[in-house]
Design an enzyme around this catalytic site. Structure first.
Site, mmCIF file in Angstrom:
data_model
loop_
_atom_site.group_PDB
_atom_site.id
_atom_site.type_symbol
_atom_site.label_atom_id
_atom_site.label_comp_id
_atom_site.label_asym_id
_atom_site.label_seq_id
_atom_site.Cartn_x
_atom_site.Cartn_y
_atom_site.Cartn_z
ATOM 1 N N GLU A 161 10.903 94.058 -11.355
ATOM 2 C CA GLU A 161 11.992 94.472 -12.253
ATOM 3 C C GLU A 161 11.910 93.841 -13.635
ATOM 4 O O GLU A 161 11.959 92.617 -13.782
ATOM 5 C CB GLU A 161 13.345 94.133 -11.620
ATOM 6 C CG GLU A 161 14.528 94.658 -12.425
ATOM 7 C CD GLU A 161 15.837 94.599 -11.660
ATOM 8 O OE1 GLU A 161 16.863 94.987 -12.242
ATOM 9 O OE2 GLU A 161 15.830 94.173 -10.488
ATOM 10 N N GLU A 199 25.847 102.203 -6.773
ATOM 11 C CA GLU A 199 25.410 100.821 -7.004
ATOM 12 C C GLU A 199 24.481 100.753 -8.217
ATOM 13 O O GLU A 199 24.599 99.860 -9.062
ATOM 14 C CB GLU A 199 24.687 100.304 -5.754
ATOM 15 C CG GLU A 199 24.153 98.900 -5.885
ATOM 16 C CD GLU A 199 23.312 98.488 -4.686
ATOM 17 O OE1 GLU A 199 22.517 97.544 -4.846
ATOM 18 O OE2 GLU A 199 23.435 99.114 -3.613
ATOM 19 N N LYS A 223 31.280 95.361 -7.002
ATOM 20 C CA LYS A 223 29.990 95.124 -6.367
ATOM 21 C C LYS A 223 29.689 93.638 -6.435
ATOM 22 O O LYS A 223 30.036 92.964 -7.411
ATOM 23 C CB LYS A 223 28.868 95.903 -7.086
ATOM 24 C CG LYS A 223 27.468 95.565 -6.600
ATOM 25 C CD LYS A 223 26.389 96.228 -7.448
ATOM 26 C CE LYS A 223 25.011 95.745 -7.011
ATOM 27 N NZ LYS A 223 23.910 96.354 -7.794
ATOM 28 N N GLU A 249 17.900 95.068 4.969
ATOM 29 C CA GLU A 249 17.331 95.143 3.619
ATOM 30 C C GLU A 249 16.783 93.800 3.183
ATOM 31 O O GLU A 249 15.695 93.720 2.594
ATOM 32 C CB GLU A 249 18.393 95.622 2.628
ATOM 33 C CG GLU A 249 17.877 95.745 1.207
ATOM 34 C CD GLU A 249 18.907 96.328 0.255
ATOM 35 O OE1 GLU A 249 18.923 95.905 -0.920
ATOM 36 O OE2 GLU A 249 19.698 97.200 0.677
#
Length: 373
Positions: A174, A218, A118, A355
């Site tokens: 986050e 992911e 990733k 996105e």
């Protein structure tokens, strides 16, 4: 120091749903975690505040403030109503080039010799305003638009002359690390879908995200990496088997709440932030290969996708992942903002571009501008 006095000599603000933290003045500047941590050990300052860069090999911007305050509840300051006349002046890269970067990354991930599972690729926008905007006014605009009141602003001057007078300002959802006493927690987000103003479409976007094998894979990379980094530092660690949905005004995310107990009472929130950063949520996996790919494609990210937060003399503190943010110039008229997304083998370039466009809305909407097509 009252909230309305932030613009005088303030150096740091972090607004969260449960409390807000701010600091003023600067006794000492530090451009490395080690130097700041050593100073904290000497007990000369109440806290360390500031920002870590995406690449920890680059200078940090950490400050020992003269005044450090924690207050219950989210930060409440009415944002200025004047139109700043902001507009997007440049995109780096252009949308078509970002799609090509995503396609290149997908091929690199598919290559068994590539070494990546990733990688998180971002693009950035340059924005120019006709009226000067203070970092605290921009933070107030962002906090007012976030349902949880999330906002931050950090003076970046400690990172050197390149950042003198710059501020990192944003509204991140986050949590990288939260520490109180011997309890550490984090809430990684990875796997995203845009919100919709249509309630039915919005719930369908959430359902698709929750059921998406690509997004769950992911997300799993991030949880696994964080658990691996925290396990040696904890006597016990609770890692839920399944993610849950987390929302912001612009995005749905997959999130997992992780909680543990610190084995060594001398371990501080700053130590923990440095130990787990960068996570696969903003870099990729394995970290060295993903980081090298990012730097080769994007160049230096500065403090985007780094961390912003605080650590007090007891070792308690909170560090947030510095996304949905902008680097504000000293004159308050120019800024750069970023948006990124995790690329895995199943990623579609057009979807990844969309996105990033959705994620740009956090900062751009606070400036009353729309992302150009």
């Amino acid at each position: 120091m009252a909230d309305d006095d932030l613009h005088h000599d303030a150096v740091f603000l972090l607004s969260r749903p449960e409390e807000h933290v701010y600091a003023s003045g600067a006794r000492h500047h530090f451009d490395s975690v080690h130097a700041a941590r050593t100073h904290l050990d000497h007990g000369d300052s109440p806290a360390i505040v500031g920002a870590l860069p995406f690449d920890l090999r680059r200078p940090c911007s950490l400050i020992a403030p003269r005044d450090f305050r924690r207050r219950p509840g989210r930060w409440c300051r009415s944002p200025a109503t004047a139109d700043v006349g902001a507009r997007v002046t440049a995109a780096h890269p252009e949308p078509e080039q970002h799609e090509r970067h995503v396609a290149d990354a997908v091929r690199a991930i598919a290559d068994p010799c590539g070494g990546m599972s990733k990688v998180v690729l971002a693009r950035r926008l340059s924005v120019q305003a006709t009226s000067a905007l203070s970092p605290w006014d921009l933070a107030a605009r962002l906090a007012a638009r976030d349902h949880a009141g999330n906002a931050f602003a950090a003076d970046l001057s400690a990172a050197g002359s390149e950042y003198e007078g710059h501020h990192l300002v944003g509204s991140t959802p986050e949590v990288l690390i939260h520490k109180r006493g011997d309890v550490v927690s984090c809430h990684p987000l990875a796997g995203s879908a845009p919100r919709s103003t249509d309630p039915t479409a919005d719930q369908e976007n959430a359902r698709r995200l929750a059921d998406s094998p690509k997004d769950r894979r992911e997300h799993g990379y991030v949880v696994e990496a964080l658990a691996s980094s925290l396990a040696p530092l904890c006597t016990d660690l609770e890692v839920p088997a399944e993610p849950t949905l987390t929302s912001t005004p612009t995005m749905w995310h997959l999130g997992t709440g992780i909680r543990g107990r610190i084995a060594d009472p001398g371990t501080t929130a700053l130590d923990l932030a440095a130990a787990v950063h960068p996570t696969p949520a903003i870099c990729g996996t394995p970290t060295p290969a993903a980081r090298d790919h990012i730097l080769s494609v994007e160049g230096d990210r500065g403090f985007y996708a780094g961390a912003v937060g605080w650590c007090d003399a007891r070792g308690d503190g909170e560090w947030m992942v510095s996304i949905r943010c902008a680097d504000l110039d000293p004159d308050g008229r120019g800024l750069i903002t970023w948006a990124g997304g995790g690329i895995v083998a199943e990623s579609d370039p057009a979807d990844e571009l969309a996105e990033t466009s959705a994620k740009f809305r956090t900062v751009l909407s606070a400036l009353d501008i729309e992302l150009p097509a």
